[in-house]
Enzyme design. Sequence first.
Site, mmCIF file in Angstrom:
data_model
loop_
_atom_site.group_PDB
_atom_site.id
_atom_site.type_symbol
_atom_site.label_atom_id
_atom_site.label_comp_id
_atom_site.label_asym_id
_atom_site.label_seq_id
_atom_site.Cartn_x
_atom_site.Cartn_y
_atom_site.Cartn_z
ATOM 1 N N ASP A 161 -1.001 -20.031 -4.084
ATOM 2 C CA ASP A 161 -2.092 -19.845 -2.888
ATOM 3 C C ASP A 161 -2.276 -18.424 -2.634
ATOM 4 O OD1 ASP A 161 -2.261 -22.586 -2.878
ATOM 5 O OD2 ASP A 161 -1.509 -22.519 -0.781
ATOM 6 N N ASP B 263 3.067 -15.041 21.958
ATOM 7 C CA ASP B 263 3.296 -14.295 21.002
ATOM 8 C C ASP B 263 2.057 -13.638 20.186
ATOM 9 O OD1 ASP B 263 6.121 -14.293 21.350
ATOM 10 O OD2 ASP B 263 6.375 -15.835 19.753
ATOM 11 N N ALA C 103 -2.753 -23.650 6.672
ATOM 12 C CA ALA C 103 -1.716 -22.640 6.471
ATOM 13 C C ALA C 103 -0.923 -22.238 7.754
ATOM 14 C CB ALA C 103 -2.260 -21.346 6.005
#
Length: 453
Positions: A185, A315, A327
């Site tokens: 990818d 985060d 993803a």
Amino acid sequence: MEMEQEKMTMNKELSPDAAAYCCSACHGDETWSYNHPIRGRAKSRSLSASPALGSTKEFRRTRSLHGPCPVTTFGPKACVLQNPQTIMHIQDPASQRLTWNKSPKSVLVIKKMRDASLLQPFKELCTHLMEENNMIVYVEKKVLEDPAIASDESFGAVKKKFCTFREDYDDISNQIDFIICLGGDGTLLYASSLFQGSVPPVMAFHLGSLGFLTPFSFENFQSQVTQVIEGNAAVVLRSRLKVRVVKELREKKTAVHNGLGENGSQAAGLDMDVGKQAMQYQVLNEVVIDRGPSSYLSNVDVYLDGHLITTVQGDGVIVSTPTGSTAYAAAAGASMIHPNVPAIMITPICPHSLSFRPIVVPAGVELKVRANDAPFPIMLSPEARNTAWVSFDGRKRQEIRHGDSISITTSCYPLPSICVRDPVSDWFESLAQCLHWNVRKKQAHFEEEEEEG
């Protein structure tokens, strides 16, 4: 008698646009009026599947993915205000086919770096393209600097015919007809980064580790490449994000005379009046804003079309395309979206809130992430204890400070990815093969009781 008079009065009050409205999303295929609310069939053939027998007049599937085109008149006097600025029209995936205005003559071959197993497929593909299809082959200069290729004398004759380029130095956007990727990818993401405008069709062979975006097998590459060159292939248009990063200039300003710096280079992207620097990127998967090396939580303000919608405390946050939903966003707990769905996904990374769930917004909106003091942009909150960091498809990582801003919206330049079969079949095949979606043991069934004799 009173009913007939009322009916005549209502017909007079309706404007011509409301009385006979043509759906712009269907390109004039369907019209309806107040007196004839059932839609008529256009003479042109629909690109989508045919309707069920016996339901031609009552229902016809249009070119939209959302089924029949909705009626936008409500009752005798109400209707939706028509907006001529249509953002995006979604075709039926089955109708998206590749075609060439002229026969392709040049191809860019992108090979995964530092992988010795790809050298032989790379040589076979390039030899086939040059000798069998008489095509001009472009490769990155550092690919030919690989010792295994440089020392191969049998490949020397073909190697001399290559056209080479260097990333960030040479612009090849107007010289490439289509792209072939050898690897995983990452090769497709790299191909996207090379074209900040229109992207040529991309044919990706699965020779890497994951291969969610690379559906082709290399075993019979000759026939598959020939089909693509002949225009016999389906494509999926993978939307990209247009990202604009505006930073405040905090260092000593370089003297600029007539738009040129001290070394004679053009001072592009600099506005010396307001002291800001602007950069723009095209992103295929996602934009990630995170806390970087700091041990503190990130505090980032997110605006949607100029309105503050939330402050992300955690985060970080992922802003992804439907392609990127499988993803990093999937790893962070987001849903997976088919590439044909026009949307932008916002996914928090380890948020300091149990109720902060990923959300999906329309593709046409503008997201702004800002640091403090920038007008309406994703940004650092005034309460942020530290700076943030941003990356684009895992590259170009940079620091975002107070006063900096990031504007994100859907790009008008999608990436046309060539399919093995069609966009829907290929996507579900990738879910099953690469992510093992919904893989589980089947529930045991009850044994049928033997019939009493």
